[in-house]
Design a protein around this motif. Structure first.
Motif, short mmCIF file in Angstrom:
data_model
loop_
_atom_site.label_atom_id
_atom_site.label_comp_id
_atom_site.label_asym_id
_atom_site.label_seq_id
_atom_site.Cartn_x
_atom_site.Cartn_y
_atom_site.Cartn_z
N LEU A 1 1.40 6.79 2.43
CA LEU A 1 0.05 7.27 2.69
C LEU A 1 0.11 8.78 2.84
CD1 LEU A 1 -1.16 4.58 5.27
CD2 LEU A 1 -1.34 4.56 2.77
N LYS A 2 -0.28 9.48 1.78
CA LYS A 2 -0.10 10.92 1.71
C LYS A 2 -0.88 11.66 2.80
CE LYS A 2 -0.27 14.80 -1.52
NZ LYS A 2 -0.59 15.22 -2.91
N ASP A 3 -2.12 11.23 3.06
CA ASP A 3 -2.97 11.94 4.02
C ASP A 3 -2.39 11.94 5.43
OD1 ASP A 3 -4.73 12.49 2.00
OD2 ASP A 3 -6.09 10.83 2.47
N SER A 4 -1.77 10.83 5.82
CA SER A 4 -1.23 10.73 7.17
C SER A 4 0.28 10.97 7.23
CB SER A 4 -1.54 9.35 7.76
OG SER A 4 -0.89 8.33 7.01
N GLY A 5 0.93 11.01 6.05
CA GLY A 5 2.38 11.17 6.03
C GLY A 5 3.12 9.95 6.52
N SER A 6 2.49 8.79 6.47
CA SER A 6 3.08 7.55 6.97
C SER A 6 3.56 6.68 5.81
CB SER A 6 2.06 6.76 7.81
OG SER A 6 1.58 7.53 8.88
N VAL A 7 4.45 5.75 6.14
CA VAL A 7 4.95 4.77 5.19
C VAL A 7 4.64 3.38 5.72
CG1 VAL A 7 7.00 3.81 4.08
CG2 VAL A 7 6.79 6.27 4.35
N ILE A 8 4.03 2.54 4.88
CA ILE A 8 3.75 1.15 5.25
C ILE A 8 4.78 0.26 4.57
CG2 ILE A 8 2.11 -0.75 5.10
CD1 ILE A 8 -0.14 1.18 5.22
N VAL A 9 5.42 -0.61 5.36
CA VAL A 9 6.44 -1.51 4.84
C VAL A 9 6.03 -2.94 5.14
CG1 VAL A 9 8.90 -2.12 4.89
CG2 VAL A 9 8.20 0.24 5.31
N GLY A 10 6.16 -3.82 4.14
CA GLY A 10 5.81 -5.22 4.31
C GLY A 10 6.99 -6.15 4.09
N LYS A 11 6.95 -7.31 4.75
CA LYS A 11 8.00 -8.31 4.62
C LYS A 11 7.66 -9.33 3.54
CE LYS A 11 8.02 -9.68 8.90
NZ LYS A 11 8.41 -10.41 10.15
N TYR A 12 8.70 -9.94 2.97
CA TYR A 12 8.54 -10.95 1.94
C TYR A 12 7.90 -12.20 2.53
CZ TYR A 12 9.82 -14.27 -1.72
OH TYR A 12 9.79 -15.23 -2.70
N CYS A 13 6.83 -12.70 1.87
CA CYS A 13 6.13 -13.92 2.30
C CYS A 13 5.69 -13.85 3.76
CB CYS A 13 6.99 -15.16 2.08
SG CYS A 13 7.27 -15.52 0.34
N ASP A 14 5.12 -12.72 4.14
CA ASP A 14 4.70 -12.52 5.52
C ASP A 14 3.49 -11.59 5.52
OD1 ASP A 14 4.53 -11.68 8.33
OD2 ASP A 14 6.51 -12.62 8.53
N SER A 15 2.57 -11.79 6.46
CA SER A 15 1.39 -10.95 6.54
C SER A 15 1.60 -9.74 7.46
CB SER A 15 0.21 -11.78 7.08
OG SER A 15 0.51 -12.31 8.38
N GLN A 16 2.79 -9.63 8.04
CA GLN A 16 3.05 -8.53 8.98
C GLN A 16 3.50 -7.27 8.24
OE1 GLN A 16 5.82 -9.56 12.04
NE2 GLN A 16 5.48 -7.69 13.21
N PHE A 17 2.96 -6.12 8.67
CA PHE A 17 3.32 -4.82 8.09
C PHE A 17 3.84 -3.91 9.19
CE2 PHE A 17 0.43 -6.56 4.98
CZ PHE A 17 0.92 -6.12 3.77
N TYR A 18 4.66 -2.94 8.78
CA TYR A 18 5.19 -1.94 9.70
C TYR A 18 4.75 -0.57 9.21
CZ TYR A 18 8.28 -5.82 10.95
OH TYR A 18 8.76 -7.04 11.33
N ILE A 19 4.35 0.29 10.14
CA ILE A 19 3.93 1.65 9.82
C ILE A 19 4.97 2.63 10.39
CG2 ILE A 19 2.15 3.41 10.04
CD1 ILE A 19 0.10 1.21 10.31
N LEU A 20 5.53 3.44 9.51
CA LEU A 20 6.56 4.42 9.91
C LEU A 20 6.04 5.82 9.66
CD1 LEU A 20 9.60 2.73 8.12
CD2 LEU A 20 8.75 2.27 10.43
N ARG A 21 6.44 6.73 10.53
CA ARG A 21 6.03 8.13 10.34
C ARG A 21 7.21 9.05 10.68
NH1 ARG A 21 0.57 9.84 13.16
NH2 ARG A 21 -0.16 8.32 11.58
#
Length: 217
Positions: free
Chosen positions: A197-217
């Motif tokens: 996400l360029k505007d916030s400088g964050s990275v979103i990471v998702g797991k295989y076969c899962d609805s959970q996401f992780y946000i890294l900055r």
């Protein structure tokens, strides 16, 4: 959202790339290998098929990459990547990847460093890019995972972040020429998605076969 039309031009589509300056959509796929679509009139304006060229390949084209500063489109095949001049509709040069049973899963161009990053089985190859003059292979980065399903570069192009089907991110640092692993989830789980996400400088990471996401900055 409103459905405008359906663009039909390949037996199988490998990738879609957008040229904002020309308002063109580039598609790579099978029969033909490459098409340019005008989004003003929603019609195909350029078609390239490599079936009769020196670098013949009957497999469908997989991932494509648009290198705007040089006006080139690159298409990944088994054992090779082929580059075309879009305006001239001509083949320019090819790169042998030395993988005769696999094609690139992803490719990125780093304009500041003028580097081409190519994902292949168990490794990522980095090439110095000289436009229509060709490339020079700089180095190879060994991966812990089999494939880098997604490669993201930091904004200042000092690091590469890669999702390789493990429970951690693999991060390559150009300055130190070293790899590190950033653990995200348990060892029984694996990561499959990543977006920057360029505007916030964050990275979103998702797991295989899962609805959970992780946000890294």
């Amino acid at each position: 959202l409103k459905h405008l039309c359906s663009l039909r031009g390949h037996k199988a589509v490998g990738s879609l790339l957008y040229n904002e300056k020309e308002d063109h959509l580039y598609s790579t796929g099978r029969a033909p290998n490459f098409k340019t679509w005008s989004l003003k009139n929603l019609r195909s304006v350029v078609r390239i098929d490599s079936s009769n060229e020196e670098f013949q390949d009957r497999k469908y084209a997989n991932k494509g990459i648009y290198i705007a500063p040089h006006g080139l489109i690159g298409i990944g095949y088994e054992a090779k990547i082929k580059f075309y001049n879009i305006k001239k509709k001509s083949f320019v040069f090819g790169i042998s990847t030395n993988y005769y049973d696999a094609f690139p899963r992803s490719m990125r161009y780093l304009p500041k460093k003028e580097l081409l990053v190519v994902d292949l089985p168990d490794e990522v190859k980095i090439y110095k890019f000289y436009g229509s003059k060709g490339v020079h292979r700089e180095k190879s980065i060994n991966l812990a995972g089999r494939w880098a399903s997604k490669i993201i570069c930091s904004e200042n192009e000092d690091k590469l972040l890669m999702v390789t089907g493990k429970n951690f991110l693999e991060v390559y640092d150009f300055g130190s020429d070293r790899m590190e692993q950033i653990s995200i989830c348990s060892s029984q789980e694996k990561l499959s998605l990543m977006e920057y996400l360029k505007d916030s400088g964050s990275v979103i990471v998702g797991k295989y076969c899962d609805s959970q996401f992780y946000i890294l900055r």
